[in-house]
Design a protein around this motif. Sequence first.
Motif, PDB file in Angstrom:
ATOM      1  N   GLN A   3     -79.711 -72.122 -17.683  1.00 31.68           N
ATOM      2  CA  GLN A   3     -78.820 -71.302 -16.881  1.00 31.68           C
ATOM      3  C   GLN A   3     -78.004 -70.365 -17.768  1.00 31.68           C
ATOM      4  N   SER A   5     -74.206 -68.086 -17.846  1.00 30.36           N
ATOM      5  CA  SER A   5     -72.852 -68.220 -17.316  1.00 30.36           C
ATOM      6  C   SER A   5     -72.613 -67.225 -16.179  1.00 30.36           C
ATOM      7  N   ILE A   6     -71.645 -67.535 -15.348  1.00 27.89           N
ATOM      8  CA  ILE A   6     -71.256 -66.630 -14.261  1.00 27.89           C
ATOM      9  C   ILE A   6     -70.761 -65.313 -14.845  1.00 27.89           C
ATOM     10  N   GLU A   7     -70.067 -65.380 -15.974  1.00 29.11           N
ATOM     11  CA  GLU A   7     -69.557 -64.166 -16.612  1.00 29.11           C
ATOM     12  C   GLU A   7     -70.693 -63.247 -17.054  1.00 29.11           C
ATOM     13  N   GLN A   9     -73.787 -63.258 -15.836  1.00 27.31           N
ATOM     14  CA  GLN A   9     -74.418 -62.775 -14.599  1.00 27.31           C
ATOM     15  C   GLN A   9     -73.653 -61.556 -14.075  1.00 27.31           C
ATOM     16  N   HIS A  10     -72.341 -61.658 -14.048  1.00 21.94           N
ATOM     17  CA  HIS A  10     -71.500 -60.554 -13.568  1.00 21.94           C
ATOM     18  C   HIS A  10     -71.639 -59.326 -14.475  1.00 21.94           C
ATOM     19  N   GLU A  11     -71.611 -59.546 -15.770  1.00 23.09           N
ATOM     20  CA  GLU A  11     -71.698 -58.447 -16.731  1.00 23.09           C
ATOM     21  C   GLU A  11     -73.023 -57.683 -16.587  1.00 23.09           C
ATOM     22  N   SER A  13     -75.024 -57.703 -13.889  1.00 28.59           N
ATOM     23  CA  SER A  13     -75.038 -57.069 -12.564  1.00 28.59           C
ATOM     24  C   SER A  13     -74.263 -55.762 -12.594  1.00 28.59           C
ATOM     25  N   GLU A 104     -82.435 -64.435 -16.151  1.00 30.06           N
ATOM     26  CA  GLU A 104     -82.951 -65.597 -16.865  1.00 30.06           C
ATOM     27  C   GLU A 104     -82.994 -65.292 -18.358  1.00 30.06           C
TER      28      GLU A 104
END
Length: 172
Positions: A3, A5-7, A9-11, A13, A104
């Motif tokens: 996985q 991190s959410i950070e 993923q946000h960056e 996106s 990924e």
Amino acid sequence: MSQISIELQHEISQFLYREAKLLDDWKFREWLDVMADDVSYVLRTTPNAQTRDRRRSVEPPTTWVFNDNKFLLERRVARLETGMAWAEEPPSRTTHMVSNVIVEPTKVEGEYDVYVTYLLYRSQKEKDITIYCGKRHDKIRKVDTAQGFEIFNRKITLDQVTYNSHNLSVFF
């Protein structure tokens, strides 16, 4: 697959949303800056296949619409800048919508496989409207630039089998 991190993923996106905005704002030179020097940029059709053939993993031939590298992308941008690209007279108005972003990690540190679905709405002249819908697989890498990432591989697959547009002069 591990996985992210959410950070992160946000960056990533946000990077993709900003890239879409560059295209919609006709800032093609800035858009080229997010493309790596070794970029591969391809667009292929979705061939129709019978269910029985898909079950047997028999795929009809794929048609490649674009198979560009950085030099060819730069040539396309330079042509648009001349004002002599008749396919873009008047210029298209576009809205790039990027969604369902899946990131990924790869085996290479700082490189990521990014899967998105997108919709590209294009209008030109008074009644010329085209909608492109499809999937994209981007390979991006972390770089030390203002953008933070660069795209080194983009594979675009449109859901349409036949294009009803009079040209394909836009970027995806």
